[in-house]
Design a protein around this motif. Structure first.
Motif, short mmCIF file in Angstrom:
data_model
loop_
_atom_site.label_atom_id
_atom_site.label_comp_id
_atom_site.label_asym_id
_atom_site.label_seq_id
_atom_site.Cartn_x
_atom_site.Cartn_y
_atom_site.Cartn_z
N GLY A 36 0.79 -1.22 0.00
CA GLY A 36 0.00 0.00 0.00
C GLY A 36 0.82 1.27 0.00
N LEU A 37 2.15 1.17 0.17
CA LEU A 37 2.99 2.36 0.17
C LEU A 37 3.46 2.68 -1.25
CD1 LEU A 37 5.20 1.68 3.34
CD2 LEU A 37 2.98 2.84 3.18
N ASP A 38 3.92 3.93 -1.44
CA ASP A 38 4.39 4.29 -2.78
C ASP A 38 5.83 3.80 -2.97
OD1 ASP A 38 6.30 6.28 -1.82
OD2 ASP A 38 4.63 7.67 -1.58
N ASN A 39 6.30 3.87 -4.21
CA ASN A 39 7.61 3.32 -4.55
C ASN A 39 8.74 3.97 -3.77
OD1 ASN A 39 6.46 1.55 -6.38
ND2 ASN A 39 6.81 2.88 -8.15
N GLY A 40 8.63 5.27 -3.51
CA GLY A 40 9.66 5.96 -2.76
C GLY A 40 9.75 5.45 -1.33
N GLN A 41 8.60 5.26 -0.70
CA GLN A 41 8.59 4.73 0.67
C GLN A 41 9.16 3.32 0.72
OE1 GLN A 41 4.28 5.67 1.13
NE2 GLN A 41 4.87 6.40 3.17
N VAL A 42 8.77 2.50 -0.26
CA VAL A 42 9.27 1.12 -0.31
C VAL A 42 10.79 1.11 -0.44
CG1 VAL A 42 9.31 -0.99 -1.69
CG2 VAL A 42 7.13 0.16 -1.23
N ALA A 43 11.31 1.96 -1.32
CA ALA A 43 12.76 2.01 -1.53
C ALA A 43 13.48 2.44 -0.25
CB ALA A 43 13.09 2.97 -2.67
N ASN A 44 12.92 3.41 0.46
CA ASN A 44 13.55 3.87 1.70
C ASN A 44 13.55 2.78 2.77
OD1 ASN A 44 14.10 6.43 0.71
ND2 ASN A 44 12.17 7.31 1.47
N ILE A 45 12.44 2.07 2.90
CA ILE A 45 12.35 1.00 3.90
C ILE A 45 13.33 -0.12 3.56
CG2 ILE A 45 10.86 -0.82 4.82
CD1 ILE A 45 8.51 1.18 4.46
N ARG A 46 13.32 -0.52 2.31
CA ARG A 46 14.19 -1.62 1.89
C ARG A 46 15.67 -1.26 2.10
NH1 ARG A 46 13.16 -6.04 -1.35
NH2 ARG A 46 15.01 -7.01 -2.24
N GLU A 47 16.03 -0.02 1.74
CA GLU A 47 17.42 0.41 1.89
C GLU A 47 17.83 0.44 3.36
OE1 GLU A 47 20.83 2.77 2.63
OE2 GLU A 47 18.80 3.40 3.21
N ARG A 48 16.92 0.91 4.23
CA ARG A 48 17.24 0.99 5.66
C ARG A 48 17.43 -0.41 6.25
NH1 ARG A 48 16.11 4.84 9.59
NH2 ARG A 48 16.37 6.28 7.83
N ILE A 49 16.55 -1.33 5.90
CA ILE A 49 16.68 -2.69 6.42
C ILE A 49 17.97 -3.33 5.92
CG2 ILE A 49 15.67 -5.01 6.43
CD1 ILE A 49 12.93 -3.63 6.02
N PHE A 50 18.25 -3.18 4.62
CA PHE A 50 19.44 -3.81 4.06
C PHE A 50 20.71 -3.23 4.68
CE2 PHE A 50 22.81 -4.17 0.82
CZ PHE A 50 22.85 -5.55 0.72
N ARG A 51 20.74 -1.92 4.87
CA ARG A 51 21.92 -1.29 5.47
C ARG A 51 22.15 -1.82 6.88
NH1 ARG A 51 21.47 4.97 5.83
NH2 ARG A 51 20.17 4.42 7.61
N ASN A 52 21.10 -1.89 7.69
CA ASN A 52 21.24 -2.42 9.05
C ASN A 52 21.69 -3.87 9.04
OD1 ASN A 52 20.33 0.05 9.99
ND2 ASN A 52 18.27 -0.67 10.49
N TRP A 53 21.05 -4.65 8.18
CA TRP A 53 21.33 -6.09 8.08
C TRP A 53 22.79 -6.33 7.70
CZ3 TRP A 53 21.84 -9.40 3.56
CH2 TRP A 53 21.65 -10.77 3.82
N ARG A 54 23.29 -5.52 6.74
CA ARG A 54 24.66 -5.68 6.27
C ARG A 54 25.67 -5.18 7.31
NH1 ARG A 54 25.90 -2.30 1.10
NH2 ARG A 54 25.60 -0.69 2.69
N GLU A 55 25.43 -4.01 7.89
CA GLU A 55 26.38 -3.43 8.84
C GLU A 55 26.54 -4.30 10.08
OE1 GLU A 55 24.98 0.49 9.64
OE2 GLU A 55 25.76 1.34 7.76
N LEU A 56 25.46 -4.95 10.50
CA LEU A 56 25.51 -5.78 11.70
C LEU A 56 25.84 -7.24 11.38
CD1 LEU A 56 22.43 -4.28 13.55
CD2 LEU A 56 24.85 -3.89 14.06
#
Length: 239
Positions: A120-140
């Protein structure tokens, strides 16, 4: 064996609104009453969230959280042991929930996993969420203990060691060589289940649009899915 979201019920922005398609409940009630088929629901949901949505007269067997949980028809409940490294990683990922929800996402805790939804979110919101999760997942470096699993409408970080294919293999072993098995599902997380259906059984992709799949058959919901289950019921009743 039947997946729930996207197969028996339509996707909804609020998962609590995802009740079965019209016609599903009375048809599955007939399956349960006839007793000719072992009905098994296989879902990524936590079983406690799924049971109230089914609305069946009798409780079916339910495997939840991609196979980490099993609720048998007689009420017996079991959760597989999750290794400590995965549990620690999930506790770490739990700290991201406020971040993701501030971006518009929704977080779903379950045994063995943590799912992040953006339906239900727009593409920009999806991209921001995905990037934040991936960054956290990778850094940790959480990939040592948690797998990254894309699904329709989000991603899930899940402890390794269980998937829907394991459920199919467990049911097949219990049912024996003479049983005919079927599995209906819609998502990428169902692909392991499709591959695990033994020879002589049938795997069915249920979704409005076709995509490359290991399934034997593609059907559109709800009409194609309901027709398939109706024919299964009629055939099993007269066998």
């Amino acid at each position: 064996m039947l997946d729930y979201d996207g197969t028996l019920a339509p996707f909804c922005v609020n998962p609590a609104d995802a009740v079965p398609y019209a016609g599903v409940v009375p048809l599955l009630d007939r399956f349960m009453e006839a007793g000719h088929t072992r009905l098994v629901i296989v879902s990524g949901r936590w079983t406690k969230d799924l049971i109230p949505l089914l609305g069946l007269k009798q409780s079916p067997e339910v495997w939840g959280s991609h196979g980490w949980e099993r609720l048998q028809a007689n009420g017996e409940y079991d959760v597989a042991r999750i290794n400590q490294g995965a549990l620690d990683a999930l506790v770490t990922a739990d700290d991201w929930i406020d971040q993701i929800e501030s971006l518009g996402g929704r977080c779903e805790r379950k045994p063995g996993g943590l799912a992040f939804h953006w339906r239900g979110l727009d593409n920009g919101q999806v991209a921001n969420i995905r990037e934040r999760i991936f960054r956290n997942w990778r850094e940790l470096n959480l990939g040592r203990n948690l797998g990254w699993h894309d699904f329709d409408g989000g991603i899930e970080l899940r402890a390794s060691g269980r998937d829907k294919g394991d459920v199919v293999r467990a049911v097949a072993t219990e049912a024996g060589n003479r049983a005919v098995l079927g599995y209906l599902g819609d998502d990428l997380t169902d692909e392991q289940a499709f591959k695990a259906v033994p020879s002589g059984g049938v795997s069915v992709l249920v979704r409005p649009q076709f995509r490359p799949t290991a399934a034997d058959v593609w059907l559109r919901p709800p009409e194609g899915m309901l027709e398939f289950l109706t024919r299964w019921h009629e055939t099993a009743t007269t066998a």
